[in-house]
Design a protein around this motif. Structure first.
Motif, PDB file in Angstrom:
ATOM      1  N   THR A   9     -63.988   8.629  30.834  1.00 13.86           N
ATOM      2  CA  THR A   9     -62.726   7.915  31.022  1.00 13.86           C
ATOM      3  C   THR A   9     -61.850   8.062  29.778  1.00 13.86           C
ATOM      4  O   THR A   9     -60.659   8.373  29.885  1.00 13.86           O
ATOM      5  CB  THR A   9     -62.986   6.433  31.334  1.00 13.86           C
ATOM      6  N   GLY A  51     -54.018   4.035  34.698  1.00 11.58           N
ATOM      7  CA  GLY A  51     -55.336   4.205  34.098  1.00 11.58           C
ATOM      8  C   GLY A  51     -55.550   3.262  32.928  1.00 11.58           C
ATOM      9  O   GLY A  51     -56.626   2.657  32.777  1.00 11.58           O
ATOM     10  N   ARG A  55     -58.346   0.421  32.723  1.00  7.45           N
ATOM     11  CA  ARG A  55     -59.296   0.397  31.611  1.00  7.45           C
ATOM     12  C   ARG A  55     -59.280  -0.985  30.942  1.00  7.45           C
ATOM     13  O   ARG A  55     -60.326  -1.535  30.621  1.00  7.45           O
ATOM     14  CB  ARG A  55     -58.975   1.493  30.605  1.00  7.45           C
ATOM     15  N   PRO A  60     -63.465   1.053  34.802  1.00  9.45           N
ATOM     16  CA  PRO A  60     -63.430   2.455  34.367  1.00  9.45           C
ATOM     17  C   PRO A  60     -63.395   3.458  35.513  1.00  9.45           C
ATOM     18  O   PRO A  60     -62.866   4.554  35.341  1.00  9.45           O
ATOM     19  CB  PRO A  60     -64.688   2.613  33.524  1.00  9.45           C
ATOM     20  N   LEU A  64     -60.558   6.223  35.441  1.00  8.65           N
ATOM     21  CA  LEU A  64     -60.847   7.654  35.455  1.00  8.65           C
ATOM     22  C   LEU A  64     -60.147   8.346  36.615  1.00  8.65           C
ATOM     23  O   LEU A  64     -59.561   9.425  36.449  1.00  8.65           O
ATOM     24  CB  LEU A  64     -62.362   7.886  35.537  1.00  8.65           C
TER      25      LEU A  64
END
Length: 94
Positions: A9, A51, A55, A60, A64
């Motif tokens: 990630t 993203g 996160r 995650p 990702l």
């Protein structure tokens, strides 16, 4: 497994950010292709932002996925000739 996911990630998030910094619109302004390039860049930036949001929310898998989708949009734009990228970069599948 979680360490591998976290590493991947982080790597994909950095790769997308680096790719956005390296890609310059290559087509003339006031053309449909320029509009398309701007839209591709906007999508890649939006996926980078998504993203980062995922996160920060400790998600995650979706982070990702977002980084990967954003990178795919930008890489496709490079292959279509919408963006110029440095020759020495290994960020794209040119």
């Amino acid at each position: 497994m979680p360490a591998e996911l976290a590493e991947k990630t982080d790597r994909y998030g950095e790769m997308l950010a680096d790719a956005l910094a390296a890609a310059e619109i290559a087509v003339p302004a006031d053309t449909p292709a320029h509009d398309a390039a701007r839209e591709v860049r906007e999508m890649a930036v939006a996926y980078l932002d998504d993203g980062e949001h995922f996160r920060a929310a400790d998600d995650p898998v979706n982070a990702l996925a977002s980084f990967s989708y954003g990178y795919g949009w930008l890489d496709c734009g490079v292959r279509l000739g919408l963006f110029d990228v440095p020759e020495e970069t290994e960020l794209f599948t040119v």
